[in-house]
Design an enzyme around this catalytic site. Sequence first.
Site, PDB file in Angstrom:
ATOM      1  N   HIS A  16      -6.392  -0.230   6.253  1.00 19.55           N
ATOM      2  CA  HIS A  16      -6.360  -0.827   7.588  1.00 19.55           C
ATOM      3  C   HIS A  16      -7.725  -0.832   8.272  1.00 19.55           C
ATOM      4  O   HIS A  16      -8.211  -1.875   8.726  1.00 19.55           O
ATOM      5  CB  HIS A  16      -5.361  -0.086   8.476  1.00 19.55           C
ATOM      6  CG  HIS A  16      -3.950  -0.185   8.029  1.00 19.55           C
ATOM      7  ND1 HIS A  16      -3.472  -1.218   7.253  1.00 19.55           N
ATOM      8  CD2 HIS A  16      -2.878   0.617   8.259  1.00 19.55           C
ATOM      9  CE1 HIS A  16      -2.187  -1.049   7.030  1.00 19.55           C
ATOM     10  NE2 HIS A  16      -1.798   0.061   7.622  1.00 19.55           N
TER      11      HIS A  16
ATOM     12  N   HIS B   4      -0.676  -5.280   5.748  1.00 20.65           N
ATOM     13  CA  HIS B   4      -0.041  -6.048   6.813  1.00 20.65           C
ATOM     14  C   HIS B   4      -0.908  -6.196   8.050  1.00 20.65           C
ATOM     15  O   HIS B   4      -0.650  -7.060   8.892  1.00 20.65           O
ATOM     16  CB  HIS B   4       1.323  -5.447   7.184  1.00 20.65           C
ATOM     17  CG  HIS B   4       1.252  -4.178   7.972  1.00 20.65           C
ATOM     18  ND1 HIS B   4       1.261  -2.934   7.390  1.00 20.65           N
ATOM     19  CD2 HIS B   4       1.172  -3.965   9.306  1.00 20.65           C
ATOM     20  CE1 HIS B   4       1.195  -2.014   8.331  1.00 20.65           C
ATOM     21  NE2 HIS B   4       1.151  -2.605   9.491  1.00 20.65           N
TER      22      HIS B   4
ATOM     23  N   LYS C 161      -1.696  -9.905  11.110  1.00 23.67           N
ATOM     24  CA  LYS C 161      -1.703 -10.019  12.562  1.00 23.67           C
ATOM     25  C   LYS C 161      -2.608 -11.173  12.983  1.00 23.67           C
ATOM     26  O   LYS C 161      -3.758 -11.291  12.540  1.00 23.67           O
ATOM     27  CB  LYS C 161      -2.188  -8.716  13.200  1.00 23.67           C
ATOM     28  CG  LYS C 161      -1.260  -7.519  12.965  1.00 23.67           C
ATOM     29  CD  LYS C 161      -1.843  -6.266  13.576  1.00 23.67           C
ATOM     30  CE  LYS C 161      -0.944  -5.048  13.354  1.00 23.67           C
ATOM     31  NZ  LYS C 161       0.275  -5.103  14.161  1.00 23.67           N
TER      32      LYS C 161
ATOM     33  N   LYS D 187       0.849  -1.182   0.000  1.00 25.17           N
ATOM     34  CA  LYS D 187       0.000   0.000   0.000  1.00 25.17           C
ATOM     35  C   LYS D 187       0.890   1.238   0.000  1.00 25.17           C
ATOM     36  O   LYS D 187       2.080   1.125   0.346  1.00 25.17           O
ATOM     37  CB  LYS D 187      -0.947   0.005   1.208  1.00 25.17           C
ATOM     38  CG  LYS D 187      -0.319   0.426   2.546  1.00 25.17           C
ATOM     39  CD  LYS D 187      -1.385   0.563   3.577  1.00 25.17           C
ATOM     40  CE  LYS D 187      -0.846   1.182   4.852  1.00 25.17           C
ATOM     41  NZ  LYS D 187      -0.497   2.591   4.764  1.00 25.17           N
TER      42      LYS D 187
END
Length: 502
Positions: free
Chosen positions: A256, A194, A198, A164
């Site tokens: 996100h 990313h 997680k 991104k």
Amino acid sequence: MPDARAHVTPDTPQAPPCTLVVFGAGGDLTKRLLMPALYNLAGGGLLAEKFSILGVDHNPLTDDGWRDDLTKTMESFAGDPSAEFHPERIDPQPWGFIRERLHVMQGDFSKAATFQDLAGRLSGNVVFYLAVAARFFGPVVEGLGKAGLLKQTNGTFRRVIIEKPFGSDLASAKALNETILAQGDESQFYRIDHFLGKETVQSILAIRFANALLDPVWRRDYVDHVEITAAETIGVEERGRFYEPTGALRDMVPNHLFQLLTMVAMEPPGSFEAEAVRDEKTRLVTAIRPISPEDAVRGQYAAGREGGRDVPAYRDEPDVGEASRTETYVALKIAIENERWSGVPFYLRTGKCLADRRTEIAVHFKPAPFTLFKGKEGADPASNVMRLRIDPEPGSATRLNVKRPGPQMHLAAIETGFRYADFFEPASTVGYETLIYDCMIGDPTLFQRADTIEASWAAVDPLIQAWTDAPVCFYAAGSPGPKEADELLGRDGRAWLPLGEK
């Protein structure tokens, strides 16, 4: 020593042999995130013996020089709690596996000769990783395509991981999709976020769909509103050159925060096959109503104190304009128009230099639908809240009402929950391990498709246009954010969970 091996199960298959080509070999992302992730994958035994890494960078680098530089960087992480990756020590066996497979070449990303040279060095399975500035995404993919490097023959694969930001608005995202899809098939492109690497983000689906007691209440009949928070205590610091044309909205929301939104709000997929999951995510994002300026707060940090130190105003940071209107804080009220969530507001906030570092989702349930305890001495029953905590202390907490000890029926609100560290061995990971591994085995579940990306930009594009000349609201560094964000919820009779409190 805690590492990613703690999370590898015996039935996890090894990735097939391939070459990982890293554009931007000398960059920060390669040093800080990619190499630790590959080290952890090697430690877990997930990389094939014939795995190799070829770096491409515009600066002159040698194999030995690159290896030494990366080794020093990896060793600097050991025992450093301020680093995202901080094992107690670097295990020489997995790092030796990676180090001996490192090779590098110099190349100009805009020159056809670079890609012709690259073609002469590659055969078999290849993953191309674009760890470069966004302006190079299109040119690099075009260079790969024109050199024939994306052709898949004799059962081999050629895949591209794109970082991104994927576009800066709807028009640029569409244009970039057109550019890359002219060179290959959608299945070859892995648009990475990313956050989805997680463990605790992926666990949201397990919490929702593997626990039968939650599904009946996970809807508008029982949920009053949902908060999604991604708060940072650090400022922009040395990233002003990147941040000035980007801002918090473009940097955090369409990627996100919307990824967290899809995980908590999507419909149950028919299976956990990649396309079934990605279809439901796209349907959810498509159901978001375009965000109007009245439902948004644009903030920027002024001078203040955080963590016992003085923090300069954003406008006084390096490479930032003295009259900058770039936002470092965003609060949004989002409406999802579908059967499950119609009428339930989703409040999103993200910002820098705030009072607390926290990433979490808080699902606020409606009050109990009867008044059995109304009027009893003490407080009325508190609303139940389920908090899915992603960072920095992963776990969950649920607020419940119980009877306070004593002869009378007085209520008290308590929190019950768990921490991942109490049940699972901690692992020093950077969140890229799963994503790189999934690309190697051809599983795109955790990556965004072109239609999802474009639907996300479509939701925020009206706000981007409206904010072209709009002023910003200021908040002191180290504070919970601008008062206008409190007013956004206050007009609905609601309030944020306080930052700075656990």
